[in-house]
Motif scaffolding. Structure first.
Motif, PDB file in Angstrom:
ATOM      1  N   SER A  98       0.734  -1.204   0.028  1.00  0.00           N
ATOM      2  CA  SER A  98       0.005  -0.011  -0.164  1.00  0.00           C
ATOM      3  C   SER A  98       0.767   1.349  -0.069  1.00  0.00           C
ATOM      4  O   SER A  98       2.042   1.138   0.338  1.00  0.00           O
ATOM      5  N   ILE A  99       0.218   2.379  -0.413  1.00  0.00           N
ATOM      6  CA  ILE A  99       1.101   3.684  -0.473  1.00  0.00           C
ATOM      7  C   ILE A  99       1.649   3.898   1.004  1.00  0.00           C
ATOM      8  O   ILE A  99       2.697   4.568   1.400  1.00  0.00           O
ATOM      9  N   GLU A 100       0.737   3.498   2.167  1.00  0.00           N
ATOM     10  CA  GLU A 100       1.186   3.898   3.355  1.00  0.00           C
ATOM     11  C   GLU A 100       2.622   2.972   3.821  1.00  0.00           C
ATOM     12  O   GLU A 100       3.551   3.537   4.247  1.00  0.00           O
ATOM     13  N   GLU A 101       2.689   1.855   3.390  1.00  0.00           N
ATOM     14  CA  GLU A 101       3.920   1.027   3.337  1.00  0.00           C
ATOM     15  C   GLU A 101       4.812   1.584   2.891  1.00  0.00           C
ATOM     16  O   GLU A 101       6.247   1.408   3.293  1.00  0.00           O
ATOM     17  N   ILE A 102       4.779   2.090   1.541  1.00  0.00           N
ATOM     18  CA  ILE A 102       5.889   2.578   0.679  1.00  0.00           C
ATOM     19  C   ILE A 102       6.623   3.682   1.270  1.00  0.00           C
ATOM     20  O   ILE A 102       7.701   4.027   1.493  1.00  0.00           O
ATOM     21  N   ILE A 103       5.449   4.622   1.631  1.00  0.00           N
ATOM     22  CA  ILE A 103       6.101   5.982   2.225  1.00  0.00           C
ATOM     23  C   ILE A 103       6.514   5.740   3.743  1.00  0.00           C
ATOM     24  O   ILE A 103       7.873   6.347   3.625  1.00  0.00           O
ATOM     25  N   VAL A 104       6.261   4.764   4.543  1.00  0.00           N
ATOM     26  CA  VAL A 104       6.809   4.715   5.764  1.00  0.00           C
ATOM     27  C   VAL A 104       8.396   4.106   5.717  1.00  0.00           C
ATOM     28  O   VAL A 104       8.969   4.129   6.395  1.00  0.00           O
ATOM     29  N   SER A 105       8.302   3.075   4.703  1.00  0.00           N
ATOM     30  CA  SER A 105       9.371   2.544   4.366  1.00  0.00           C
ATOM     31  C   SER A 105      10.690   3.397   4.038  1.00  0.00           C
ATOM     32  O   SER A 105      11.870   3.088   4.370  1.00  0.00           O
ATOM     33  N   GLY A 106      10.292   4.843   3.726  1.00  0.00           N
ATOM     34  CA  GLY A 106      11.296   5.952   3.733  1.00  0.00           C
ATOM     35  C   GLY A 106      12.246   5.870   4.804  1.00  0.00           C
ATOM     36  O   GLY A 106      13.392   6.422   4.660  1.00  0.00           O
ATOM     37  N   LYS A 107      11.764   5.735   6.046  1.00  0.00           N
ATOM     38  CA  LYS A 107      12.298   5.916   7.374  1.00  0.00           C
ATOM     39  C   LYS A 107      13.590   5.024   7.410  1.00  0.00           C
ATOM     40  O   LYS A 107      14.355   5.455   7.976  1.00  0.00           O
ATOM     41  N   PHE A 108      13.486   3.689   6.825  1.00  0.00           N
ATOM     42  CA  PHE A 108      14.592   2.959   7.006  1.00  0.00           C
ATOM     43  C   PHE A 108      15.403   2.805   5.571  1.00  0.00           C
ATOM     44  O   PHE A 108      16.290   2.160   5.412  1.00  0.00           O
ATOM     45  N   ALA A 109      14.996   3.711   4.751  1.00  0.00           N
ATOM     46  CA  ALA A 109      15.933   3.758   3.349  1.00  0.00           C
ATOM     47  C   ALA A 109      15.707   2.507   2.748  1.00  0.00           C
ATOM     48  O   ALA A 109      16.777   1.965   2.079  1.00  0.00           O
ATOM     49  N   SER A 110      14.605   1.783   2.694  1.00  0.00           N
ATOM     50  CA  SER A 110      14.421   0.222   2.161  1.00  0.00           C
ATOM     51  C   SER A 110      13.208   0.205   1.470  1.00  0.00           C
ATOM     52  O   SER A 110      12.456   1.200   1.583  1.00  0.00           O
ATOM     53  N   PHE A 111      13.161  -0.544   0.353  1.00  0.00           N
ATOM     54  CA  PHE A 111      11.840  -0.957  -0.301  1.00  0.00           C
ATOM     55  C   PHE A 111      11.354  -2.208   0.333  1.00  0.00           C
ATOM     56  O   PHE A 111      11.901  -3.174   0.025  1.00  0.00           O
ATOM     57  N   GLY A 112      10.337  -2.062   0.862  1.00  0.00           N
ATOM     58  CA  GLY A 112       9.748  -3.209   1.672  1.00  0.00           C
ATOM     59  C   GLY A 112      10.103  -2.874   3.153  1.00  0.00           C
ATOM     60  O   GLY A 112      11.076  -1.973   3.460  1.00  0.00           O
ATOM     61  N   ILE A 113       9.308  -3.267   4.063  1.00  0.00           N
ATOM     62  CA  ILE A 113       9.577  -2.941   5.616  1.00  0.00           C
ATOM     63  C   ILE A 113      10.093  -4.388   6.315  1.00  0.00           C
ATOM     64  O   ILE A 113       9.306  -5.297   6.078  1.00  0.00           O
ATOM     65  N   TYR A 114      10.966  -4.068   6.864  1.00  0.00           N
ATOM     66  CA  TYR A 114      11.458  -5.277   7.283  1.00  0.00           C
ATOM     67  C   TYR A 114      11.953  -5.245   8.905  1.00  0.00           C
ATOM     68  O   TYR A 114      12.802  -6.173   9.681  1.00  0.00           O
ATOM     69  N   GLU A 115      11.456  -4.293   9.647  1.00  0.00           N
ATOM     70  CA  GLU A 115      11.538  -4.094  10.891  1.00  0.00           C
ATOM     71  C   GLU A 115      10.204  -3.415  11.601  1.00  0.00           C
ATOM     72  O   GLU A 115       9.342  -2.803  10.767  1.00  0.00           O
TER      73      GLU A 115
END
Length: 266
Positions: A98-115
């Motif tokens: 989702s766009i929410e997941e993509i935007i928040v992934s910028g916090k970790f400089a990653s594509f995808g959330i792994y933490e």
């Protein structure tokens, strides 16, 4: 920090060939720069030096108080946001996010959330969604978005880490005129984020009012650098684009015309 970056007498060679020569460029806080020139003029090479992916063959570089040769450059990159049509190569990783997941992934400089994501980070992503007028897209997977919507989501993502410098590398490539104007309108929101902008383009009409300065390149050298109105002159643009052109201004925005009987060198 009053100075965002300084390139002093920078040259860069590849396979024995000069790609950049004698680049002197200083960007101060509060300025937003456009980099303008033809393909092969050196735009991408300058970006790669600013991001620390290339070291100059000659000269000195300081970006966000990180002096090259004395700083750990991965730390520098954490302070820089980057958006480019080249990021489309990661589309297969995030196509169902989702766009929410993509935007928040910028916090970790990653594509995808792994933490684990803190509530404050989700709240910040929601704020960016509101500021960038993306509310109607909440919950939508990336693969269902138009090219213009994807670009806006990636720009919002780039601001999750509160970068001091945001590089927009030809962000309007492949967009229709409506999507292009929607992306260009986002520069005001970026400015509100207290973030300096480098905007790379071939097209002077994309240098909207918020872009204050221009670095004009030709064949790896600077044709002119300074306030936008002083650089975007007929003679300087004709030199950079290698054919006779003229510029006219409408609502503080430049537009280019090619001379009717211009001779184009092949």
């Amino acid at each position: 920090m009053d100075t965002i970056l300084t390139l002093q007498d920078v040259s860069w060679k590849r396979d024995g060939r000069n790609i950049l020569s004698g680049i002197d460029w200083k960007m101060k806080k509060g300025e937003h720069w456009g980099i303008l020139g033809l393909n092969g003029s050196g735009k991408t090479s300058i970006l790669n030096i600013v991001l620390g992916y290339h070291f100059p063959s000659e000269g000195s570089v300081t970006v966000l108080d990180h002096r090259f040769g004395e700083s750990y450059l991965p730390d520098l990159r954490k302070e820089i946001g980057f958006v480019s049509s080249s990021l489309n190569r990661f589309s297969h990783i995030i196509e169902y996010e989702s766009i929410e997941e993509i935007i928040v992934s910028g916090k970790f400089a990653s594509f995808g959330i792994y933490e684990e994501v803190a509530k404050a980070d989700w709240d910040k992503a929601d704020d960016l969604i509101e500021r960038f007028r993306l509310e109607k897209l909440k919950g939508k997977p990336y693969h269902q978005l138009s090219q213009g919507e994807r670009r806006r989501v990636l720009i919002a993502r780039s601001l999750m880490n509160d970068p001091k410098l945001l590089i927009l590398d030809e962000p309007c490539t492949g967009l229709d005129i409506l999507s292009r104007e929607q992306v260009l309108a986002l520069t005001k929101e970026i400015d509100r984020n207290n973030c300096s902008i480098i905007y790379v383009t071939h097209h002077i009409e994309e240098l909207v009012e918020d872009i204050t300065h221009v670095l004009l390149l030709n064949d790896g050298k600077i044709v002119a650098a300074g306030p936008k109105e002083k650089v975007l002159k007929d003679d300087l643009l004709s030199e950079a684009f290698q054919l006779p052109v003229s510029v006219h201004w409408k609502e503080k925005r430049p537009w280019l015309s090619v001379a009717q009987h211009a001779e184009v060198n092949s």
